[in-house]
Write an enzyme that holds these catalytic residues in place. Structure first.
Site, short mmCIF file in Angstrom:
data_model
loop_
_atom_site.label_atom_id
_atom_site.label_comp_id
_atom_site.label_asym_id
_atom_site.label_seq_id
_atom_site.Cartn_x
_atom_site.Cartn_y
_atom_site.Cartn_z
CE LYS A 54 -29.50 -16.15 2.80
NZ LYS A 54 -28.45 -16.04 3.86
C1 LIG Z 1 -28.50 -14.95 4.81
C2 LIG Z 1 -27.82 -15.17 6.12
C3 LIG Z 1 -28.09 -14.38 7.26
C4 LIG Z 1 -29.03 -13.19 7.21
O1 LIG Z 1 -30.36 -13.57 7.07
P1 LIG Z 1 -31.46 -12.49 6.62
O2 LIG Z 1 -32.72 -13.25 6.46
O3 LIG Z 1 -30.95 -11.90 5.33
O4 LIG Z 1 -31.52 -11.46 7.70
C5 LIG Z 1 -27.49 -14.72 8.47
N1 LIG Z 1 -26.63 -15.74 8.55
C6 LIG Z 1 -26.31 -16.50 7.48
C7 LIG Z 1 -25.32 -17.59 7.64
C8 LIG Z 1 -26.89 -16.25 6.22
O5 LIG Z 1 -26.56 -17.00 5.17
#
Ligand SMILES: *Cc1c(COP(=O)(O)O)cnc(C)c1O
Length: 437
Positions: free
Chosen positions: A112
């Site tokens: 993210k």
């Molecule tokens: C947010 C997150 C996900 C999921 O990603 P999306 O884009 O919401 O499908 C998977 N793994 C981790 C570690 C995350 O922080």
């Protein structure tokens, strides 16, 4: 002969079409829909054939430029790209046919970071252009808040106020939220995550406040967080040495990440298939089987960033393929992985290949392994979305030993927590916001 700039329509189809700038500032469309580009740009053959010779920043710029158009000057956009991807995205081989694209080398050790860094810098530019400071409000249950806060750290013209539920985030998460200083303020709310979210929602509905202050949310559905997630799919292709295009497996919760991969694919990213990997909160397998979507009430798992029963970006997948169920089923497979199997996968992969997966990456690994066992294809990669140390208690219990803390986390743990206690009452929160402006 240049095409008109891309504009963004709402997936609910009853809000006006807007520019990238407007879509970024608003986050969500007024009709409650998600913004979606009115055209998908095609990458040139020259770019695709020579991708190995491009720098990471040039790839990012090339991929994102058509989506931004004249909204941000080219030199500023290039700088934003450089700053967004200023860490490594290695593609590591786990075994004969499975690779791991490690997306956890950024400041908060999760993928993210990429979207958060890009969006924060775009908003920073828009705030400067308007000559007004922007206040970004974020309610968080943990991870999103730290990626967003870090993304905005030190960005000119922006103040960030994070609301998190007291006693309900992990120690590492709390340190990541509360020790940044500078333009980041953490409010420790004596309540639940829902209380935090309710305060933020009421703020945006309060026109008295929104007229006084330039407020925005750093919502995960923001186009400026979603679109840059395409970048690292291209970094994987740069490092992909096999003859056939890879099968790409994405551990999924709100589907933003996989949806960025699918968008890249429609622009020309080489891929032979996509695998959407879920924990037991799986709503995609049912959709593929029936053509109908049903949300679920989420249940907690050890891959908790994917505990989502009503994925917000599902509608973007439909939109990408004009709601064509057959096309979607052709391109994407779906697997559910239980907590028990996730644990066994972490243990097995560590024992056999000396590669330590985090619970989200383990869900993806198992799903990709299952797909490769059932199909005659060469190989593929998973997106390893977080560093295993972020889930140290779970992972250490499974492998029976301590994981080494990365330097960046060790430093944070010893810093003084700086947060302001707040009761979940709107009038007090409003007074606090006005006092700051
Ligand atoms: C947010 C997150 C996900 C999921 O990603 P999306 O884009 O919401 O499908 C998977 N793994 C981790 C570690 C995350 O922080």
């Amino acid at each position: 002969m240049s095409l008109p700039p891309i504009q963004y329509y709402s997936t609910n189809k009853s809000s006006p079409v807007v520019s990238f700038r407007e879509a970024t500032i608003r986050g969500q469309a007024p009709d409650g829909g998600l913004y979606f580009p009115d055209r998908i740009p095609l990458l040139s053959g020259d770019f695709k054939n020579n991708i190995k010779s491009y720098s990471k920043a040039d790839i990012a710029y090339h991929v994102i430029h058509p989506y931004i158009g004249a909204g941000i000057p080219d030199d500023v956009l290039h700088k934003i790209c450089e700053e967004t991807i200023a860490f490594d995205f290695p593609l590591k081989q786990i075994n004969d046919n499975i690779y791991s694209l490690e997306l956890f080398h950024g400041p908060t050790l999760a993928f993210k970071d990429v979207g958060a860094r890009f969006m924060s810098r775009c908003l920073g530019y828009f705030s400067k252009e308007q000559g007004r400071r922007v206040t970004v409000l974020v309610a968080t249950s943990g991870d999103t808040g730290s990626a967003v806060a870090n993304g905005f750290l030190g960005v000119d013209g922006i103040d960030v106020v994070i609301l998190y539920p007291s006693g309900k985030v992990s120690k590492v998460q709390e340190q990541q939220l509360t020790t940044l200083g500078q333009n980041i303020t953490a409010l420790e709310v004596s309540g639940t995550f829902d209380d935090c979210q309710a305060l933020v929602k009421r703020t945006f509905a309060d026109t008295d406040l929104t007229e006084r202050m330039f407020l925005t949310s750093a919502n995960s559905i923001n186009v400026a967080r979603w679109l840059p997630q395409q970048f690292y799919y291209f970094y994987a292709i740069q490092q992909w040495e096999e003859n056939k295009p890879p099968v790409i497996c994405v551990p999924s919760g709100n589907y933003g990440n996989i949806c960025a991969g699918l968008l890249a694919y429609l622009s020309g990213l080489p891929a032979s298939h996509f695998v959407l990997a879920s924990n037991v909160n799986d709503v995609f397998t049912d959709y593929l089987g029936t053509g109908h979507f049903h949300s679920k009430t989420a249940v907690p798992t050890i891959s908790n960033a994917m505990d989502v029963g009503n994925p917000s970006n599902f509608v973007r997948i439909l939109e990408l393929f004009q709601h064509d169920h057959a096309r979607i089923s052709d391109l994407i497979s779906s697997y559910t992985v239980s907590d028990a199997v996730t644990s066994d996968t972490i243990a097995d992969v560590y024992r056999k290949y000396h590669y330590l997966l985090d619970p989200h990456g383990a869900v993806a690994y198992k799903a990709l392994e299952s797909y490769l066992n059932e199909h005659t294809v060469d190989g593929g990669f998973i997106l390893e979305t977080a560093h295993p140390v972020k889930f140290a208690d779970v992972v250490e219990r499974i492998i029976g030993k301590e994981i080494e803390m990365p330097e960046s986390i060790r430093g944070i743990l010893s810093l003084q927590k700086q947060s302001k206690l707040m009761v979940p009452e709107y009038d007090l929160f409003k007074e606090y916001l006005i006092g700051r402006s």
